[in-house]
Design a protein around this motif. Structure first.
Motif, PDB file in Angstrom:
ATOM      1  N   LYS A 290       0.903  -1.065   0.022  1.00  0.00           N
ATOM      2  CA  LYS A 290       0.419   0.379   0.091  1.00  0.00           C
ATOM      3  C   LYS A 290       0.655   1.176  -0.258  1.00  0.00           C
ATOM      4  CE  LYS A 290      -4.731   1.875   1.473  1.00  0.00           C
ATOM      5  NZ  LYS A 290      -5.691   1.391   2.201  1.00  0.00           N
ATOM      6  N   ILE A 294       0.533   4.391  -2.740  1.00  0.00           N
ATOM      7  CA  ILE A 294       0.789   5.352  -2.547  1.00  0.00           C
ATOM      8  C   ILE A 294       1.413   6.473  -3.079  1.00  0.00           C
ATOM      9  CG2 ILE A 294       0.281   7.210  -0.724  1.00  0.00           C
ATOM     10  CD1 ILE A 294      -0.410   5.110   1.529  1.00  0.00           C
ATOM     11  N   LEU A 298       1.383   9.261  -5.040  1.00  0.00           N
ATOM     12  CA  LEU A 298       2.035  10.489  -5.165  1.00  0.00           C
ATOM     13  C   LEU A 298       2.917  11.063  -5.794  1.00  0.00           C
ATOM     14  CD1 LEU A 298       2.511  11.196  -1.371  1.00  0.00           C
ATOM     15  CD2 LEU A 298       0.717  12.069  -2.989  1.00  0.00           C
TER      16      LEU A 298
ATOM     17  N   PHE B  87      -3.673  14.290  -5.167  1.00  0.00           N
ATOM     18  CA  PHE B  87      -4.752  13.685  -4.718  1.00  0.00           C
ATOM     19  C   PHE B  87      -5.177  13.703  -2.957  1.00  0.00           C
ATOM     20  CE2 PHE B  87      -3.186  11.175  -8.687  1.00  0.00           C
ATOM     21  CZ  PHE B  87      -4.278  10.618  -9.103  1.00  0.00           C
ATOM     22  N   PHE B  89      -7.776  10.673  -0.306  1.00  0.00           N
ATOM     23  CA  PHE B  89      -8.458   9.547  -1.282  1.00  0.00           C
ATOM     24  C   PHE B  89      -9.441   9.382  -0.116  1.00  0.00           C
ATOM     25  CE2 PHE B  89      -4.353   9.182  -2.838  1.00  0.00           C
ATOM     26  CZ  PHE B  89      -4.266   8.266  -4.035  1.00  0.00           C
ATOM     27  N   PHE B  91      -9.915   6.675   1.895  1.00  0.00           N
ATOM     28  CA  PHE B  91      -9.146   5.922   2.824  1.00  0.00           C
ATOM     29  C   PHE B  91      -7.981   6.324   3.499  1.00  0.00           C
ATOM     30  CE2 PHE B  91     -11.521   2.654   1.545  1.00  0.00           C
ATOM     31  CZ  PHE B  91     -12.437   2.389   3.112  1.00  0.00           C
ATOM     32  N   ASN B  93      -4.723   6.827   3.018  1.00  0.00           N
ATOM     33  CA  ASN B  93      -3.684   6.791   2.035  1.00  0.00           C
ATOM     34  C   ASN B  93      -2.228   7.616   2.960  1.00  0.00           C
ATOM     35  OD1 ASN B  93      -5.037   4.320   1.403  1.00  0.00           O
ATOM     36  ND2 ASN B  93      -5.290   5.937  -0.732  1.00  0.00           N
ATOM     37  N   LEU B  94      -2.990   8.283   3.725  1.00  0.00           N
ATOM     38  CA  LEU B  94      -1.056   8.324   4.921  1.00  0.00           C
ATOM     39  C   LEU B  94      -0.380   7.616   5.122  1.00  0.00           C
ATOM     40  CD1 LEU B  94      -3.216  10.963   7.331  1.00  0.00           C
ATOM     41  CD2 LEU B  94      -2.301  11.219   5.262  1.00  0.00           C
ATOM     42  N   LEU B  95       0.884   7.536   5.097  1.00  0.00           N
ATOM     43  CA  LEU B  95       2.083   6.638   5.237  1.00  0.00           C
ATOM     44  C   LEU B  95       1.789   6.133   6.306  1.00  0.00           C
ATOM     45  CD1 LEU B  95       5.298   6.966   2.897  1.00  0.00           C
ATOM     46  CD2 LEU B  95       3.055   5.862   2.643  1.00  0.00           C
ATOM     47  N   ARG B 154      -0.871  17.378   1.744  1.00  0.00           N
ATOM     48  CA  ARG B 154      -0.348  17.155   1.181  1.00  0.00           C
ATOM     49  C   ARG B 154      -0.886  17.333  -0.641  1.00  0.00           C
ATOM     50  NH1 ARG B 154       0.038  10.649   1.997  1.00  0.00           N
ATOM     51  NH2 ARG B 154      -1.779  10.437   1.071  1.00  0.00           N
TER      52      ARG B 154
END
Ligand SMILES: Nc1ncnc2c1ncn2[C@@H]1O[C@H](COP(=O)(O)OP(=O)(O)OP(=O)(O)O)[C@@H](O)[C@H]1O
Ligand SMILES: [Mg+2]
Lengths: 863, 229, 182
Positions: A290, A294, A298, B87, B89, B91, B93-95, B154
């Motif tokens: 995942k 991401i 990005l 973008f 999202f 969910f 989608n952060l790390l 972001r």
């Protein structure tokens, strides 16, 4: 630049959050590198110690003239001295000596012409004897000796003290006239050196009128090469003129088979490390899929993703390799002595005292560690960079197979195995280029085989699990069922862990089979050839070389025969000499007397006519390695250098012989004496009268002759046992390396199981919530581990048998040019299976405990 | 600024072909706040992904500022994504391993700009999102709304030409959602082009235009009154 | 019915005359509910008759006296009771659009589907207007009673959303059943 950013901000955190995985990867590569580095350093150190001793013992001398090992006439010295360009040519007698008592008794005795020798070598005497002994006084008294500071300190020797030394005439006392500072020649052999006047040394060690070496220094401005050629021209054939470095090369080529063998085996460890890295990287890619999605969304390019993961691997592998180099150096320090001893026993005397670290091996280790890690990471990283950002973010389930489908793997596996067979056939039957005959080439055939079988592992594991499921005992057992299902879930990944075990076990069984079979062959040969009842020798039977031996006078056989109960005694003399640039063994027996009770194992030639051809004639028998190396057979002639010049000998037969892997030439005692004028013996084979008690006769011989000299008198059975023990010792490194390899494979299991335990967190939570005990949870994990171990063990044993056979067919044939029958090492196979199950169970414990600790509530909310 | 001509997207599911998108033509003007609606599986995300260069159409053409997004190499597409598109999202989608501020910096870190140079800007953005206190927190320490605001920051750090949001509030309650929409609406008011996929007509009401997809085709295209006055 | 309580509620805060009452009413709930002066005064008369409200006269120059209305004790009690009682009546199902559905062409779903889309677009536009109002309201939070106004707009938005959802469902069900007939 951007990669530096990513590494700093992302990778560093992953490393921190996944300590266990990182640790295992580092440990695996570290061990692999340590294996390579330590073996490399030790091998190199041993060669270095030769080089050192050659350089130190030659002093200013630029060239050394050597001939047949038992020495050459002093007249040669004069010939060398008159060659233009030669400044000094000094004689040297170099022999092995033994202190009668002491902590380390073995030493090297150098006999030099004290008056001229200082022109070439400089001796520095310790200060306490400020009144430097008058060289004339020193010469005048043949019992004078100088010892080194090292020896003196260790053995508590003082100036003017008498020390007892074993000589050809038995134990003799010498008076210590001075103590040498550890400089120049006194550093040779780790300081285990004594200096005598050349004349006294010749007398004491049975070398009257003969010298072992002439050291030559050149006049200023003379060219080394020209003078070398002039000396060569001035001398009869059979003499070698070499620089000290050149002599090191000779030793190097002599040891090369043995050392390359060890080197290659040490590479197995890093290969197993590659399986580990492959898995560790694949796991982290799957887990971070995942994240990759991401990053890609990005705007991270495929290249960046690849560089990120390769960068992480690089980072880890550099750390691991650096640690590995350190560990390797530690290993090297602790094993250098043992390996030195083995080489002393098998090839040539050495006294390595420590390791010498040159830049090559640390660099090689780091390069190997890094390159192997990166190479192992390439496939998974490539797969990772192909992850589509859309599907990763949509959380489309990851299909493990992808490119590596079962069918493709099996095809690749078959290809590799065929390749292995092809390479082996080339090695065995095609010898049109030296490449095909090199050990490394044979090694590649084994590698292909192991790789091929590794690729087959997923299919094998699948079959193995379904077989396991059929077992009635486990069919209805929930733990067994779960373990099987879990293993099947990440088939490829588990297969890689199993392949690592497989590899480790195969290396072990390979070594075991090779050792077992070659031992059996040698012992069969020994049984056939050694028919005497008692062996009397000047050194320990394990020392097949001249190290730690002081030969006995030939006439001693008469004394032995006078001992009551002895039927007969006949001598054996061994000498090493240069033949066409190779060191070969000259083995001298009294053909007539020996023929009464013992026979050659003839492979080519007429056995019946043998005795008539050999006794008192200029005919010889050669061993198979000799015959194949120099391409001679019955009817051919060979020209051997003797102290009196070149002599042509007819070859009567080719025989089986494992005395020396470079080749052996058997010669009749009478013929030998005629050409060499040597009156010494290294061993006597004694037969006992029928009905006599062997042990009593043995004691009697010891009592009668062992009084004033060190003698080894052994009943033949003990003698053979000693040889067997020595052979075991020779292979100790192969075993040690298989243990290291297995350890790395275990790290592989831990990494894999840990990953699957973490991935199963939710599942474990559910199982726990419906009532599974912690004990059962951990039981499943350990069971998985054991299953993997056994699967790898079984296939590993199979592969080990095959590679062992390849080794035997190849390496043994290369060394001894004779086929050895392959004996399946059943005992070791049993051990291998126990070890694979046991070690994998151990490896399973940590992941199992992690699994058992899973917190139910947390696990159920786990995404 | 974005022009889609007859774009189609086929997926192979085993032997079966799935038309996720068929013949969609669409023009998105600069400054627009476009909502994409439609039933589940109608191809909304697929369309958004094509606009953002996450994916490429199997037929048809897509242009951003006159430059094609179709038929270019993966690296070229990636760079457009990195520099021109933001973008957001469903969910987030952060790390999870990075702090809020590091997550915000990520796109510029990919550019190779040192963290210390980007950080002030990221912190400023987070402050504008009302997360001034939360810059050093990791995602697990943040609420859903906070995470989404980090994600918006972001997306904004590269000053993208277009902001793409795929059900940005699908996982948030109405109140939190409203805050997110207000943020977006404010951004749009300042001229930010936004394309948003949503199931929520309340969300669509913040925009200037709503299109509806059905079975991968464009079904409705409604222009709403205009930006808030 | 609720007009009565809305007026009681306004008077409970402050005594007002008829005109002020109307503007306060408009400000608070005018978005959904518009009343003319006649309706205001007739309601006030009725409330006075029920003793819920009373009035004082305030003299003015050159103009008729202003009636200042205030809430009585009984009025307050009834208001409080009303405020604490949940509303039982659900929104009327009687809806103009629904009547159109009843008379749709069973053979050809085309026209009604078109209508549904138009209706949805209409709702969307309405929602957009509401949202824009809400957004601009948000920008002036100092404005009195912006919270209740916002909540009212939210109610409108939610209702419209529900209508859109219902219409979407209608369309897909119509398509599903009538689509297979044709
Ligand atoms: N990677 C893929 N592989 C195969 N089919 C896909 C893939 N991605 C999307 N699809 C299919 O394409 C169609 C459209 O998918 P998409 O995600 O665009 O729908 P959506 O409108 O976003 O739905 P939702 O509202 O549920 O998010 C679906 O039928 C889906 O199954
Ligand atoms: Mg979607």
């Amino acid at each position: 630049m951007s990669i530096a950013n990513l590494l700093r901000h992302i990778s560093s955190k992953h490393v921190r959050f996944q300590k266990a995985q990182t640790f295992m990867s580092i440990a695996g590569i570290c061990l692999g590198v340590a294996a390579i580095v330590s073996i490399g350093i030790v091998n190199k150190s041993i060669l270095r110690s030769f080089e050192d001793s050659f350089i130190n013992s030659t002093g200013r001398a630029a060239l050394q003239v050597t001939g047949a090992q038992s020495g050459f006439p002093e007249a040669i010295l004069e010939k060398v001295q008159t060659v233009p360009g030669v400044e000094y040519a000094v004689p040297v007698v170099e022999t092995d000596g033994l202190l009668s008592k002491g902590k380390e008794r073995s030493m090297m005795i150098l006999g030099v012409d004290v008056l001229v020798d200082s022109q070439v070598r400089s001796y520095s005497l310790a200060e306490e004897d400020a009144d430097i002994p008058d060289p004339l006084l020193f010469l005048a008294k043949p019992d004078s000796i100088l010892v080194t500071r090292t020896m003196a300190d260790r053995e508590g020797i003082k100036i003017d003290q008498k020390i007892a030394v074993e000589t050809v005439q038995g134990t003799r006392e010498f008076r210590v006239r001075g103590i040498l500072n550890p400089e120049g020649p006194a550093k040779v052999m780790g300081g285990n050196l004594a200096l005598m006047d050349i004349y006294a040394a010749q007398l004491a060690f049975g070398k009257e009128g003969r010298i072992d070496r002439v050291d030559v220094s050149l006049l200023r401005g003379e060219k080394l090469e020209t003078v070398k050629q002039r000396i060569e021209a001035a001398l009869p054939a059979g003499y070698t003129v070499e620089t000290p470095i050149g002599r090191t090369r000779q030793i190097e080529s002599m040891l090369s088979n043995f050392q390359t063998g060890l080197d290659l085996v040490s590479f197995f460890a890093i290969i197993v490390g590659m399986y580990l890295i492959y898995n560790a990287v694949s796991i982290s890619i799957v887990r971070r899929r995942k994240e990759i999605g991401i990053l890609r969304a990005l705007g991270a390019t495929r290249g960046q993703v690849m560089r990120l993961f390769l960068g992480e691997t690089l980072f880890i592998s550099i750390i691991a390799s650096a640690l590995g180099v350190g560990l390797g150096i530690l290993f090297a320090e602790s094993i250098v002595g043992i390996l030195g001893k083995i080489i002393s026993q098998m090839y040539v005397r050495t006294a390595v005292t420590g390791i010498s670290i040159t830049w090559q091996y640390p660099v090689l280790g780091i390069v190997c560690g890094v390159v192997a890690s990166l190479a192992a990471a390439v496939l998974p990283v490539l797969a990772g960079s192909r992850i589509s950002p859309v599907s990763a973010i949509r959380s489309v389930p990851w299909s493990e197979e992808g490119f590596l489908t079962g069918r493709r793997l099996n095809t690749a596996s078959a290809t590799c195995i065929l390749l292995a067979a092809a390479v082996f056939c080339l090695y065995r039957y095609a010898d049109w280029t030296p490449l095909f005959r090199s050990t490394s080439f044979l090694f590649s055939s084994q590698l292909f085989l192991l790789l091929g079988m590794s690729l087959f592992m997923p299919t094998f594991l699948k079959g193995f699990i379904s077989l396991f499921h059929r077992l009635p005992l486990l069919r209805h057992n929930s733990m067994g069922m779960l373990a099987g299902l879990n293993l099947r879930k990440n088939l490829n990944r588990n297969a890689v862990a199993v392949a690592a075990i497989f590899f480790g076990i195969s290396v072990f069984v390979n070594s075991a089979g090779y050792v077992h079979s070659s031992k059996e062959s040698v012992m069969t040969w020994l049984d056939a050839v050694v028919r005497a009842d008692i062996i009397v020798s000047d050194g320990h039977p394990s020392s097949s070389t001249n190290a730690q031996t002081v030969p006995m006078p030939l006439d001693m056989w008469q004394d032995i025969e006078k001992v009551p109960g002895v039927l007969s005694a006949d001598p054996w003399r061994k000498l090493y000499m240069d033949y066409n640039g190779n060191r070969v063994l000259l083995s001298i027996i009294d053909m007539v007397r020996r023929a009464e009770y013992s026979h050659f194992m003839v492979t080519k030639g007429d056995e019946k006519k043998l005795l008539g051809q050999l006794a008192r004639r200029d005919n010889v028998v050669v061993s198979e390695p000799f015959a194949s190396r120099f391409r001679v057979g019955p009817g051919d002639t060979i020209t051997l250098p003797t102290p009196t010049g070149l002599v042509r000998f007819g070859v009567s037969a080719v025989v089986v012989d494992y005395l020396y892997d470079n080749g052996t030439v058997y010669l009749d005692l009478d013929t030998f004496q005629r050409h060499w004028g040597d009156k010494l013996a290294d061993q006597f084979s004694v037969r006992v009268k029928p009905g006599e008690n062997i042990v009593q006769v043995r004691d009697a011989i010891q009592k009668k002759l062992g009084g004033n000299r060190k003698l080894f008198v052994l009943p033949v059975q003990e003698f053979k046992d000693e040889i067997r023990k020595t052979m075991d010792q020779t292979f100790i490194f192969n075993y040690a390396l298989s243990v290291v390899t297995m350890a790395i494979a275990c790290f592989g299991i831990i990494v894999t199981l840990l990953a699957s335990v973490l991935e199963r967190t939710r599942e474990i939570g559910i199982l726990r919530s419906i009532g599974m005990l912690r004990r059962q949870v951990s039981g499943v994990v350990v069971l998985e581990s054991i299953l993997m171990g056994i699967a790898g063990g079984i296939l590993g044993c199979l592969a080990g048998i095959v590679t062992g056979w390849i080794n035997l067919e190849g390496a043994f044939r290369a060394n001894y040019s004779s086929a050895a029958e392959y004996f399946i090492p059943y005992g070791s196979i049993l051990w291998a299976l126990i070890m694979s199950a046991g070690l994998s169970a151990l490896a399973g414990i940590y992941p199992a405990r992690r699994a058992a600790k899973t917190d139910v509530v947390e696990a159920l909310t786990y995404e | 600024m974005i022009e889609i001509r007859n774009a189609g997207k086929k997926y192979l599911q085993g032997a079966r072909e799935v038309h996720a998108l068929r013949n969609v033509s669409l023009r998105i003007k600069s400054g627009e706040f476009l909502s994409i609606m439609g039933p589940s599986g109608s191809g909304k995300s697929t369309l958004l992904n094509l606009i953002g260069g996450l994916d490429q159409p199997t037929s048809g053409e897509i242009f951003m500022d006159g430059r094609p997004l179709h038929g270019i190499s993966d690296d070229e597409l990636t760079l457009i994504r990195r520099r021109r598109v933001g973008f957001i999202f469903q969910f987030f989608n952060l790390l999870p391993i990075l702090t809020a501020v590091e997550n915000v910096c990520l796109p510029l870190l990919l550019e190779g700009i040192p963290f210390t140079r980007i950080k002030p800007k990221a912190v400023l953005l987070l402050e504008q999102m009302g997360l001034g206190e939360r810059t050093e927190h990791r995602p697990e320490q943040l609420s859903g709304g906070e995470m989404q605001r980090v994600a918006i920051a972001r997306a904004l750090i590269t000053e993208p030409a277009v902001l793409l949001a795929d059900e940005p509030t699908g996982n948030l309650d109405s109140h939190t959602s409203e805050e997110i929409f207000l943020l977006l609406s404010n951004l749009n008011e300042k001229g930010q082009t936004i394309v948003m996929v949503t199931h929520d007509s309340k969300a669509a009401a913040y925009g200037t235009r709503v299109i509806t997809l059905k079975d991968g085709a464009l079904a409705e295209d409604v222009s709403l009154g205009g930006a808030p006055s | 019915m609720s007009v009565k309580f809305a007026m009681l509620g306004i008077l409970a805060e402050k005594n007002l005359h008829g005109y002020e009452l109307k503007s306060s009413f408009d400000e608070k709930v005018g978005e959904f509910w518009s009343l003319n002066y006649g309706q205001i005064y007739s309601t006030l008369d009725r409330l006075e008759k029920e003793d819920l409200v009373t009035h004082d006269r305030q003299a003015q120059d050159r103009r008729p006296d202003k009636k200042i209305y205030s809430i009585t004790g009984k009025g307050r009690t009834e208001l409080e009771e009303w405020l604490s009682t949940p509303v039982h009546k659900v929104r009327a199902l009687r809806d103009e659009f629904f009547i159109k559905l009843v008379f749709m062409d069973r053979k050809d779903p085309g026209p009604i589907l078109d209508l549904i889309e138009k209706q949805k677009a209409h709702y969307l536009k309405q929602m957009n207007r509401l949202t824009n109002r809400k957004v601009s309201l948000k920008k002036r939070p100092e404005h009195a009673d912006s919270l209740t106004a916002e909540l009212l707009m939210d109610a409108g938005l939610f209702h419209a959303e529900a209508d859109i959802k219902w219409l979407t469902l209608c369309a897909s069900k119509i398509k599903a059943t009538m689509g297979e007939n044709t």
